[in-house]
Design a protein around this motif. Structure first.
Motif, PDB file in Angstrom:
ATOM      1  N   GLY A 172       0.860  -1.132  -0.112  1.00 65.38           N
ATOM      2  CA  GLY A 172      -0.143   0.025  -0.079  1.00 65.38           C
ATOM      3  C   GLY A 172       0.930   1.252  -0.019  1.00 65.38           C
ATOM      4  O   GLY A 172       0.478   2.228  -0.618  1.00 65.38           O
ATOM      5  N   VAL A 173       1.929   1.350   0.720  1.00 65.31           N
ATOM      6  CA  VAL A 173       2.718   2.546   0.735  1.00 65.31           C
ATOM      7  C   VAL A 173       3.425   2.597  -0.516  1.00 65.31           C
ATOM      8  O   VAL A 173       3.555   3.591  -0.896  1.00 65.31           O
ATOM      9  N   ILE A 174       3.974   1.648  -1.263  1.00 65.35           N
ATOM     10  CA  ILE A 174       4.396   1.687  -2.327  1.00 65.35           C
ATOM     11  C   ILE A 174       3.535   2.291  -3.511  1.00 65.35           C
ATOM     12  O   ILE A 174       3.847   3.099  -4.133  1.00 65.35           O
ATOM     13  N   THR A 216       4.669   8.708   5.766  1.00 64.75           N
ATOM     14  CA  THR A 216       4.178   9.160   4.585  1.00 64.75           C
ATOM     15  C   THR A 216       2.611   8.893   4.170  1.00 64.75           C
ATOM     16  O   THR A 216       1.838   9.759   3.696  1.00 64.75           O
ATOM     17  N   VAL A 217       1.976   7.619   4.670  1.00 67.04           N
ATOM     18  CA  VAL A 217       1.001   7.313   4.470  1.00 67.04           C
ATOM     19  C   VAL A 217      -0.256   8.368   5.166  1.00 67.04           C
ATOM     20  O   VAL A 217      -0.905   8.697   4.309  1.00 67.04           O
ATOM     21  N   VAL A 218       0.131   8.668   6.224  1.00 66.82           N
ATOM     22  CA  VAL A 218      -0.821   9.381   6.968  1.00 66.82           C
ATOM     23  C   VAL A 218      -0.670  10.793   6.432  1.00 66.82           C
ATOM     24  O   VAL A 218      -2.093  11.640   6.167  1.00 66.82           O
ATOM     25  N   LEU A 219       0.411  11.372   6.086  1.00 65.03           N
ATOM     26  CA  LEU A 219       0.598  12.625   5.573  1.00 65.03           C
ATOM     27  C   LEU A 219      -0.239  13.025   4.097  1.00 65.03           C
ATOM     28  O   LEU A 219      -0.922  13.943   4.002  1.00 65.03           O
ATOM     29  N   LEU A 241      -3.977   1.656 -10.689  1.00 68.04           N
ATOM     30  CA  LEU A 241      -3.767   1.800  -9.239  1.00 68.04           C
ATOM     31  C   LEU A 241      -5.012   1.658  -8.519  1.00 68.04           C
ATOM     32  O   LEU A 241      -5.600   2.675  -7.592  1.00 68.04           O
ATOM     33  N   PRO A 242      -6.007   0.741  -9.079  1.00 70.54           N
ATOM     34  CA  PRO A 242      -7.418   1.023  -8.413  1.00 70.54           C
ATOM     35  C   PRO A 242      -7.463   0.296  -6.780  1.00 70.54           C
ATOM     36  O   PRO A 242      -8.298   0.429  -6.177  1.00 70.54           O
ATOM     37  N   MET A 243      -6.304  -0.567  -6.578  1.00 70.96           N
ATOM     38  CA  MET A 243      -6.274  -1.200  -5.283  1.00 70.96           C
ATOM     39  C   MET A 243      -5.401  -0.526  -4.114  1.00 70.96           C
ATOM     40  O   MET A 243      -5.216  -1.131  -3.178  1.00 70.96           O
ATOM     41  N   ARG A 244      -4.953   0.701  -4.545  1.00 67.90           N
ATOM     42  CA  ARG A 244      -3.986   1.339  -3.535  1.00 67.90           C
ATOM     43  C   ARG A 244      -4.695   1.674  -2.307  1.00 67.90           C
ATOM     44  O   ARG A 244      -4.180   1.694  -1.415  1.00 67.90           O
ATOM     45  N   ASP A 245      -5.887   2.007  -2.331  1.00 66.44           N
ATOM     46  CA  ASP A 245      -6.665   2.565  -1.167  1.00 66.44           C
ATOM     47  C   ASP A 245      -6.860   1.192  -0.157  1.00 66.44           C
ATOM     48  O   ASP A 245      -6.820   1.569   1.133  1.00 66.44           O
ATOM     49  N   ALA A 246      -7.154   0.249  -0.904  1.00 64.73           N
ATOM     50  CA  ALA A 246      -7.481  -0.937  -0.093  1.00 64.73           C
ATOM     51  C   ALA A 246      -6.151  -1.284   0.769  1.00 64.73           C
ATOM     52  O   ALA A 246      -6.086  -1.729   1.886  1.00 64.73           O
ATOM     53  N   PHE A 247      -5.033  -1.311  -0.153  1.00 58.41           N
ATOM     54  CA  PHE A 247      -3.772  -1.829   0.655  1.00 58.41           C
ATOM     55  C   PHE A 247      -3.468  -0.860   1.634  1.00 58.41           C
ATOM     56  O   PHE A 247      -2.789  -1.080   2.507  1.00 58.41           O
ATOM     57  N   ALA A 248      -3.483   0.485   1.332  1.00 57.07           N
ATOM     58  CA  ALA A 248      -3.294   1.704   2.396  1.00 57.07           C
ATOM     59  C   ALA A 248      -3.990   1.397   3.526  1.00 57.07           C
ATOM     60  O   ALA A 248      -3.412   1.718   4.670  1.00 57.07           O
ATOM     61  N   VAL A 249      -5.327   0.856   3.508  1.00 59.42           N
ATOM     62  CA  VAL A 249      -6.057   0.634   4.661  1.00 59.42           C
ATOM     63  C   VAL A 249      -5.124  -0.256   5.620  1.00 59.42           C
ATOM     64  O   VAL A 249      -5.208  -0.461   6.743  1.00 59.42           O
ATOM     65  N   LEU A 250      -4.547  -1.385   4.903  1.00 56.90           N
ATOM     66  CA  LEU A 250      -3.887  -2.390   5.847  1.00 56.90           C
ATOM     67  C   LEU A 250      -2.631  -1.877   6.437  1.00 56.90           C
ATOM     68  O   LEU A 250      -2.496  -2.351   7.422  1.00 56.90           O
TER      69      LEU A 250
END
Length: 609
Positions: A93-95, A158-161, A300-309
């Motif tokens: 998710g970060v990537i 990074t993710v939170v900001l 990048l359709p799945m980036r939000d789901a992985f970022a949630v993880l």
């Protein structure tokens, strides 16, 4: 790179974290073969339920994601997900998140903010590091461990900001560009710290050895940038051209994902930098091609789901019981992260010439810690450089700061308005009666004076027309080179933020007849309110990017608002009517009708056209 915390007391180092319910699992399929599926399913399901409940309660869904992670962690009763697998999924998710940011970020934008982000990041991180180190030492930690603790508090997530800025709609504004540049500087500082720590705590460190490691790290980063530049100009454009020519959406999606993941993993394995930095550079490389928009929408359709993880994996690291053993240090560290670092960051940005609203937005968004703090603490724990409770304190502070960050970030606009009112009052108190402001003579008829905010293409044209018709314009601009150029040509120009009362006073708003806001600034309503408080007779004309921005501008006091969408609608209407052979009178009637539709209540909705 795993973010896994210390194993529960009494557990084997090689045991699976899911020991609470091992007996309840089916024996038909080996446990290790479904750990990935269980972790992914449980993480997303728990995040969905907890995120929905916290959203309904008026809180950020991030709070729910973190609570879901705590519930799935090895320190709470019930099902326990695989912490190590969750952290690796979170890394994906970060990537993907940083790759998406890089897609819409350009080298020119990164270089344009270096004057702000380099001194600002060094000062804010340095102050946080010093305060965190002294706090840990005051609570009984040795200086070696205190220094590592200070380092862990000095780097933002990074993710939170990115998530906070995106939720507020400012990720791709000047504030967002500064924040991303700030992240790059902090990322480089973290990489250097990760290289230095083993040398400090595994043997006798020497000054020469430390200096060599720093130089080597900077050389690796420079090598990575060079390789990315070469690949970005010679390899990736041709690769995307060939794949796009196949007209296969799946192949294009795979190609973009391979570029993102490949450069991210290669950055970590070959150059020794973080995968987040590598993914950001990969995004910038693809963003320079003609396929940046398609890459962002298709790949990048799945980036939000992985970022949630990511947030779920953070919650899984927390041991609530153990956290109670060091409440004083945890509260002190939280105050440093949430209050001290944002204050220093905002002050440094303001001192280096940033707008106050931008300084507050970026500074408050930096008030949290995350993935890099865990990595630093985990490395120090493996080197036996920090006490056993260090990871739990860092995780506790991280969770608390992540929960508070979306709330504190919303304070940027109210704080800026409060400071503007204070500055306006001070300007009025210090102004002596009968003394005209700089650059504005009260002897001129107000209808002979106009203030133009911004000197872009629209502002340049408006200024020229005002001059040709005998109206003296004063331009307010934040680009010093433009201001100097205008002054050298004989025009009145003021360098400053037009939303601040003192800038408007200096520009002569009290003696002007017209204020023209030539740029589509989302914060223009605040500017208009400040100007009309200083001069209630002022006629205001403003520009809006979208129809939904028209009502707030009118409510703030703008008599006329020109929307880009509205003007396009008018132009297309006239073109269609001419094509149909309409008479000039018919065209005039339809133009008036469209004007009425655009000026009506529906103009503020997305469906008005």
């Amino acid at each position: 790179m795993s973010l896994r915390g210390p194993a529960p007391e009494g557990a084997s180092p090689t045991a699976s974290p899911d020991t609470k319910n091992r007996g309840a699992r089916s024996t038909l399929i080996p446990v290790h073969e479904i750990d990935l599926i269980l972790t992914l399913t449980a993480g997303l399901t728990a995040a969905l339920l907890a995120g929905y409940l916290t959203h309904r309660a008026g809180l950020s869904p991030i709070v729910g994601y973190l609570l879901a992670g705590v519930a799935l962690g090895p320190y709470t009763p019930g099902f326990s997900a695989n912490t190590e697998l969750a952290s690796q999924l979170a890394e994906v998710g970060v990537i993907l998140l940083m790759f998406g940011v890089g897609l819409q970020f350009h080298v020119e934008e990164l270089l344009s903010v270096k004057r702000v982000v380099i001194p600002g990041a060094l000062a804010a991180s340095g102050a946080t590091f010093a305060l965190g180190s002294f706090a840990a030492h005051a609570f009984g930690w040795p200086w070696s461990a205190a220094v590592v603790f200070g380092l862990a508090l000095a780097v933002a997530s990074t993710v939170v900001l990115v998530r906070v800025l995106a939720d507020r709609g400012v990720l791709h504004t000047s504030a967002g560009h500064i924040a991303v540049g700030w992240l790059v500087v902090e990322d480089l500082l973290t990489v250097i710290a990760l290289v230095i720590l083993p040398g400090l705590f595994s043997g006798v460190p020497t000054v020469g050895g430390i200096a060599f490691n720093i130089v080597l790290t900077l050389a690796k980063v420079g090598g990575l940038i060079g390789v990315a530049a070469v690949i970005g100009t010679r390899v990736i454009p041709r690769l995307l051209d060939r794949v796009a020519a196949t007209r296969s959406r799946e192949l294009f999606t795979l190609t973009v994902l391979v570029v993102a993941l490949g450069l991210a993993v290669g950055s970590a394995r070959v150059f020794g930098v973080s995968m987040a930095l590598g993914a950001f550079l990969a995004g910038m490389v693809v963003g320079r091609s003609d396929y940046s928009v398609r890459a962002a929408t298709d790949a990048l359709p799945m980036r939000d789901a992985f970022a949630v993880l990511f947030f779920v994996s953070v919650g899984m690291l927390l041991d609530p019981v153990a956290l109670l053993g060091a409440p004083g240090l945890s509260l002190a560290a939280l105050a440093i992260v949430v209050a001290c670092k944002p204050a220093v960051a905002s002050l440094m940005m303001w001192l280096t010439g940033s707008r106050r609203s931008t300084a507050l937005t970026v500074g408050l968004s930096l008030g949290q810690i995350g993935e890099f703090s865990f990595i630093l603490t985990a490395l120090a724990r493996d080197l036996r450089a920090v006490p056993a409770e260090a990871m739990n304190v860092v995780v506790g502070v991280s969770i608390a700061s992540i929960v508070l960050n979306p709330l504190t970030a919303r304070l940027a606009s109210p704080a800026d308005r409060w400071l503007s009112r204070r500055a306006r009052q001070a300007a009025e108190d210090s102004e002596r009666p009968g003394t005209p402001e700089t650059g504005a003579s009260s002897s001129l008829d107000p209808y002979d004076r106009a203030i133009v905010v911004g000197y872009g293409p629209t502002g340049r044209t408006v200024t020229r027309l005002l001059q040709e018709n005998g109206i003296a314009p004063t331009v307010i601009e934040l680009n010093m080179d433009t201001v100097r150029e205008l002054r050298s040509s004989g025009l009145s120009a003021v360098y400053g933020d037009a939303r601040h009362a003192e800038t408007l006073v200096i520009a002569g708003v009290r003696y002007a007849g017209t204020l023209i806001v030539s740029g589509a600034d989302p914060e223009a309503p605040e500017l208009i309110r400040a100007a009309r408080e200083l001069n209630s007779r002022l006629r205001v004309m403003a520009r809006a990017a979208y129809l939904r921005d028209v009502p707030p501008l009118r409510a703030a006091g703008s008599e006329e608002v020109f929307s880009g969408e509205g003007e396009v609608a008018l132009a297309m209407t006239e073109a269609v009517l001419r094509r149909m052979g309409a008479t000039p009178d018919q065209i005039d009637r339809e133009r008036a009708r469209v004007h009425e539709e655009l000026a009506g209540p529906a103009a503020g909705t997305a469906s008005s056209l």
